[in-house]
Motif scaffolding. Sequence first.
Motif, PDB file in Angstrom:
ATOM      1  N   UNK A   1       5.691   2.643   2.830  1.00  0.00           N
ATOM      2  CA  UNK A   1       6.899   3.225   3.634  1.00  0.00           C
ATOM      3  C   UNK A   1       7.133   3.211   2.229  1.00  0.00           C
TER       4      UNK A   1
ATOM      5  N   UNK B   1       4.433   5.645   7.088  1.00  0.00           N
ATOM      6  CA  UNK B   1       3.251   6.697   7.310  1.00  0.00           C
ATOM      7  C   UNK B   1       2.566   5.508   7.657  1.00  0.00           C
ATOM      8  N   UNK B   2       2.266   6.276   9.629  1.00  0.00           N
ATOM      9  CA  UNK B   2       1.829   5.205   9.949  1.00  0.00           C
ATOM     10  C   UNK B   2       0.218   4.714   9.748  1.00  0.00           C
ATOM     11  N   UNK B   3      -0.603   6.247   8.944  1.00  0.00           N
ATOM     12  CA  UNK B   3      -2.269   5.726   8.821  1.00  0.00           C
ATOM     13  C   UNK B   3      -2.600   5.603   7.865  1.00  0.00           C
ATOM     14  N   UNK B   4      -1.422   5.144   6.699  1.00  0.00           N
ATOM     15  CA  UNK B   4      -1.427   4.584   5.512  1.00  0.00           C
ATOM     16  C   UNK B   4      -1.407   2.883   5.946  1.00  0.00           C
ATOM     17  N   UNK B   5      -0.179   2.184   6.806  1.00  0.00           N
ATOM     18  CA  UNK B   5       0.134   1.142   6.841  1.00  0.00           C
ATOM     19  C   UNK B   5      -1.317   0.169   7.632  1.00  0.00           C
ATOM     20  N   UNK B   6      -1.408  -0.592   6.568  1.00  0.00           N
ATOM     21  CA  UNK B   6      -2.628  -2.473   7.230  1.00  0.00           C
ATOM     22  C   UNK B   6      -1.863  -3.455   8.023  1.00  0.00           C
TER      23      UNK B   6
ATOM     24  N   UNK C   1       0.751  -0.829   0.308  1.00  0.00           N
ATOM     25  CA  UNK C   1       0.433   0.281   0.462  1.00  0.00           C
ATOM     26  C   UNK C   1       0.770   1.247  -0.068  1.00  0.00           C
ATOM     27  N   UNK C   2       2.448   1.473   0.130  1.00  0.00           N
ATOM     28  CA  UNK C   2       3.403   2.376  -0.442  1.00  0.00           C
ATOM     29  C   UNK C   2       3.033   3.428   1.720  1.00  0.00           C
TER      30      UNK C   2
ATOM     31  N   UNK D   1       0.110  -0.811  13.634  1.00  0.00           N
ATOM     32  CA  UNK D   1       0.680  -0.489  12.192  1.00  0.00           C
ATOM     33  C   UNK D   1       2.023  -0.936  12.578  1.00  0.00           C
TER      34      UNK D   1
END
Lengths: 219, 180, 993, 458
Positions: C836, C847-852, C833-834, C896
Amino acid sequence: MSQTFSRRMNFLSRLTIFGAVFIVSAVALAIIEIVRSPYLTEAGVVRLQPVPFSHKHHVGDIGIDCRYCHSSVERSAFAGIPPTKTCMNCHSQVWSDSPELEPVRASFRNNTSIEWTRVNRLPDFVYFDHSIHLAKGVGCVTCHGQVDAMPLMWREKSLSMEWCLECHRNPARYIRPREQVFAMHWQPPAAPQDFGQKLAATYKILSTEKLTNCSTCHR
Amino acid sequence: MRTPALYGIVAEFNHPEEVVAAARAARTRGYRFMDAYTPFPVEGLAEELGFRFNWLPAIVLAGGVVGCVGGFALQYYASVISYPLNIGGRPNNSWPAFIPVTFELTILVAALFAALGMLALNRLPMPHHPLFNEPRFALASRNRFFICIEARDPRFDPDAVHDLLEGLSPIGVYEIEQSR
Amino acid sequence: MDSKVPRNPSFDLAAIRSRLASENGPRFWRSLEELADSAIFTEYLRHEYPRQASALAEAPDRRQFLRLMAASLALAGIPACSSAPPEKIVPYVIQPENLVPGKPQYFATAMPHTGYGIGLIATSTMGRPTKIDGNPDHPASLGATDIFAQASVLDLYDPDRSKAVTRDGRVSTFDAFLRALSAELESARTNDGAKIRILTETVTSPVLASQIRTVLQKFPKAQWISYEPVSDDNLRAGSQLAFGGYFDTQYRFDKADVILSLDSDFLSAGPARIRITREFSQRRSVTADTSMNRLYVAEPAMTITGAMADHRFPMRRSDIGNIARAVAQRCGVQGIAMPVGAWPWLEAVVADLKRHAGTSLVIAGPSQSPDVHALIHSVNHQLNNTGVTVLQTDPVEENPGDQRASLQSLCEQMRSGSVDVLLILGGNPVYTAPADFDFASGMDKVRFRMHLGLYDDETSQRCHWHIPEAHYLESWGDVRAYDGTASIIQPLINPLYGGKSAAELVSAALGNTLQSGYDITREYWRQQTGDSRFETIWRQAVQKGVVPDTTFQMRTPKLLSNVQIGNPSPPSNEMENVFCPDPTVFDGRFANNGWLQELPKPLSRLTWDNAAGISPRTAESHHLGNGDVIEIDSGGRKLEVPIWISPGHADDSVTLYLGYGRRRAGRVGNDLGTNAYSIRTSNAPWTAAASVRKTGKRWPLASTQLHQSMEDRDNVRTATVAAYSRDSKTVSEKRPAVSKDLSLYPKRGAGDYAWGMSIDLNTCVGCNACVVACQAENNIPIVGKSEVLRGREMHWLRIDTYFRGEPDGPEAFFQPVPCMHCENAPCELVCPVAATTHSSEGLNEMTYNRCVGTRYCSNNCPYKVRRFNFFQYSSYGESTLELLANPEVSVRSRGVMEKCTYCVQRINAAHIEAEKQDRPIRDGEVKTACQVACPANAIVFGDVQNPGSDVARLKAEARNYGLLEELNTRPRTTYLARLSNRNPEIPAEGHHG
Amino acid sequence: MVEEVSPSDPGGAPLIAANYTYSSITDRIASIVLTRPTTLGWLAGFALSCLLLITLLGAVSYLLLRGVGIWGVNIPIAWGFAIVNFVWWIGIGHAGTLISSILLLLRQQWRTSINRFAEAMTLFAVACAGLFPLLHLGRPWFFYWLVPYPNTMGLWPQFRSPLVWDVFAVGTYLTVSFVFWFVGLIPDLATLRDRATHRWPKIVYGILAMGWRGSAIHWRRYESAYLLLAGLATPLVVSVHTVVSFDFSVGIVPGWHSTIFPPYFVAGAIYSGFAMVATLAIPIRAVYHLQDFITMRHLQNMAKIMLATGMIVAYGYMMELFMAWFSGSLYEAYTMKNRMTGPYAILYWGLILTNILIPQALWFRRVRASVPALFAISLSVNIGMWLERFIIVVTSLHRDFMPSVWRMYSPTIWDWATFAGSIGLFFFLLFLFIRFLPMISISEMRQILPGSHVRSES
């Protein structure tokens, strides 16, 4: 054997299979639109406040500068919410007995803060800094809209990441001369794009690559 | 004029060969609007009934092309045009890394085109059909072989068709009502 | 519950409860605030939370503080779902001067530790102290810090701190206490306070001392006792022996070419430890103008000092005295009975010391006998080191003396009933006093017992009165550094729990008009400096953090001619157990500090426990493995403790670490480990003969590094100075450096900056300061022992520790491992999901809020520097701890990945400032938290593409190498190889000295 | 009747017992679904699998409640049972489509009686497999971020990541397998529709049959569609496990980073797939007395394929060893040494035993001819292939580049519960399938009968 199904079933069954394609894509489109609608972004939704403060009056009619109340906007990430003192500077004389302003006076009397409702709010994992945006020539109006025309405050833009990126990818289209950032009615000259490009160059606005780095806004 | 209520006349056979022969016979008599119904595919029968060109392979090819081009385009747009990001120092257009998804999408779209194409060409689904009015027809999905000469055939004449079919020593010949 | 509070008829619990319930997060504080004014609420609180009651009876400026918090919490980085309920934002009523909302402020203050001060710069964000750093102008800090200073800010917000004055365990008020005390004092006037005793820890604070002296003037017969469990009694006694008086000894490691340490862990113990580390490490770096020093260490259990040694001699503590004698005798000190024993290396060491007479340094640890210290003084004198590398001053301590003896007499007096009033100002004697004193039972005989402390601990439990103490970040005061330099302790926040400082308490007890610590401190220094110069001096002191011209003058005491040195101990190899302060919780005072509990102890990398150290050979002979529980029998006192096999530990010796086995430390620190004080007696406070028995029980020990051999890989590259100066390539010969252009991928355009880091393994002493600093800066949660056992600790920066050579005398290496920020980062490639990605300035962004949370990046990270939130580790709404959060860094949620960011928040801040001023970022303008904390200056951060930058210069050195660079990950963090300065005359047994 | 012809016997054992006619085949198979009362055995089995299914639900709920921390995963072993099970199930899911498509293309008639439930098995196995990548996410509720769609964040999946490839590969595989399976079902559904006596079955099967009449023209297009699907499915099968193997071989972890992975993963998949088919076919043919349809010839052919693919897998292991030595890479060499002598050595040797040594018995005709032996061996292979995935995932991670972070992995009760639960889900679906759909393709069985082929005289 007799017919199990009526003739209508022929049409229905085909609809379910071949129509599915269209139905699905329609639903998808609907969702895409809904998440961008004011209903979810809360853009354009008026917020009720403990005191019916009118930017239209204070900015539009009286013409108070943004910085009078949002004092730290040029120095800090946080634009700053005026302390009750700031209100009282004038309202100890002006309208000093208007019932609307009672909460303000009460606050000053009892030394308890007024609780404003946040209007422009970013998620907590987004790190936005007012001061640098001003320094690079992004005007208040660009994001907050014509506050001088807002009797009660509302959020002008969706504040979605998509929306932020629009400008971070092409700042030239949105910036204005530094001395105009607080102006409410500044209009770009003809050929705004070239004008913006020149400004961007003079203000040394960073490369799009840098501006779209994740860590520019998220940490 | 014949009664519009008639859909066609079917003959029931025991053996695939018989139904093939029947088809050939009917064809030589100049009947065009007819079809045969069998519990499993019978080689050559379709041709005897005048099946000419098979569009399916072309449709599937089209699906494959759509999937392939679309798949790569999607990835290229996402990683080069829409939001180019430095991922581990790799170039934005890391086309070798885009191959797997492109391939999978090719297969996916082609396969869907194959299945849906087949149904569409066969005018399926069609849960309601005059033939289902005839109880004996249930055997078409078991062990019997049917041929049906349809009423819409310009040369259709009930008596003539009866004579023809009876002449092929079927198990039975039935008239199929057009259902209202 | 206090009956003096008026009962209010219209007292409606339910109503208030519902009111409270409706509040959440930031609002809660404000609501408390509003409610606090109503008597009803105070009443209610006394019902519900007796301990918090006093937190509310407070001055208006406390309100301001609460409001500050509310406002700042609105900004704090606590991820919530984006469509949160409408959020309140709460401005000031009157905004304080020079406070820009959202901008941090910095204040100079000082932290007292075992009485001595460390100068600090504390960061305050919207009224909350959130970060501690060293004060460059302070002699004991020089801008660096240690783990205790870094972690002290967590103590401030510890929700387990005592929150109310209690009498016999029930909530009372400070006034009530004062009334009770003054009554006592009145009656004591009759006999000049003969039955009054004041017990403190070591005190260097001039203010407090003067306060106490006033008491002693009022009550001539009263007594003041100081006691530190980890005391310098032996040092004081040593100087008595040698000079016939008390003198403090200072060392100048920057001037020392050859150092012999006899059981002295000078890098992590003593009031000057931070400065010493700085000076010592300066002399480890090999540059053109400086030659590298050489360190010999003889010690029982390996310490970080021993790990830095070029030659380390593991030996039982009781044998080290004999080494001292032998050295002294060879250096020409007269009248010493020669010990028996053969030390093959001794002659070489002495020769080396003599060769560098005047620039050598011999030092002994506080656990060595007075005799040894006396000898050392003579040795340094003989080697002409006195006055150069070894200096004396008057004692900085206000109340020097034999602490152990005075505590002993206090216990006897108490038992004999000759003590009526006992005022314990800080410390926890019930827990720390020698076991044979049986302090607790003695104390029970005292009629009026008061304890002032941060926690409601073992001691306060047995006292009539407990007064919550104000944290140093909450109260005004002063403190002296190791060299006498005084600093003003400046609070950054009003007392969270209404605590009092010792000075405030004494002053109040004296019925002085001056009540606030601020007035008391100012008044004292006004007297010292005189009214005319006071204000300027005060302003200077508060701004710079150092009171001008308070440093003590050097003294040159004469050595007594007739020094009486006891006889050497006969050589024996019976089992002995030695006591050491714990490397992270020290004497137990930090037991409730989660950061320090979870901080891997140097070398063993253990957390949450104090296992006993034991040598591999001894373990073998007793058939013991890690985690086996042994029973130590020392003079009839028994203790069961799990063991940890420690390479380089002396044989026939067990090391017990103090500070564990607390019963009333708090929710974090209770019932961890075993209490070594329980077998520590006054006649053998450091070393005792003991017998060891295997119990057959086992105890799980949570170490963060289970494998300390390098497996013939070269993670840490080493060389000897000799070899290195012959051929500087010697460190990298093993692997040829990877060519930069060796790549399949087209080059990416360079950004304006290319951030990178260089870590010098030669100067890093493995003190852990960087690890805690990182934890404080980046809101890194603690996970607890069970999770550490599972391998889920969260530190972004870890200090890998490797041993090489013979297990009984290995070399030890420290390697701090943050994220390498690889240019070709393997982690980024596999994230679906990009979340990092790589920034244009070379940061490996997370980017913590993007991490799944696929955790694929961690698998693909060859350095394994990524950390995953397997559960919800960070506290949401966990009371005061939330106030500690650094608002510039997101608090990560469950599921995350996270990792070192090179302190990107600091980089961005610098960017913004520089951009606003329309200039490039200066070299050294961005300093990472670990870099700032490092006392050894081992970590340097900066722009590697600017040839003029420090980091670029270091990376150009021949010692520079990248970890696993053969993988072509192109790490931006690189290391400078470790060098050792061996004495060629000493035969290398195995690998050790 | 005239049509009573005993089928000729082209190669070795017959594909179908003698004396079957179009009608008898039809009635025999259809009756299992339509008339034959639900057996006690079926009920018992179904109940058991429901029990396991409930376990799964419990485990998953707790997982979503607390987080993946309830599993044994840690740093450095960030992938544990979840991924092991995922790969194992996906592997099993390979036999079905492979049998149907490749054997169809190769005109192997013997596929006919096993392809239907092999395909069904594929679907269910892939369904189970699909669970795990979802569940193992730290924040499963954001799984859809792996799918490209225009969102307000202006973000897309990172298409260089093998995990995104997985999403597409597994998604495609599931869809295509389903389509293939369903298309194959249509004529039989028609049969069931026509033979159903009660109203509801008539309606349900009627809807599913989509009004199939067995028209000759339809048959013609149907066959070409089926053939094309087979042609598409064949490379798909190969690609799916190749992509799955990329999850590892694209990583730099020693023990993962190897070009041998794709071929030997595919072989392994077929291997385990056939093992599972055998494991299921043997009891089913016993319970439902289908020995006439699933004959020894089928079992023996499967045995031979298992032997062949097993040898390829063995070759894969050998190449790993060889490359570890030949590459001269310190880390690769250590990983191999660690597998054979390290803390998990017992599992490695268990893998060699169950996956390589025991199946060697298949060289002997007598073993291939013995049903119990075949059953035992295919069970052993199922276990072996699971161990293989465990070895690959865990032993590579637990000791990679930096000795300082070496750690051990031990599964928790929740790991086991989830694994057992997924098996429950698999059998739950399988039992439903057996009960409500023809587990053998009737229309294709009819074609095996001689006389079904019209000698075309031109």
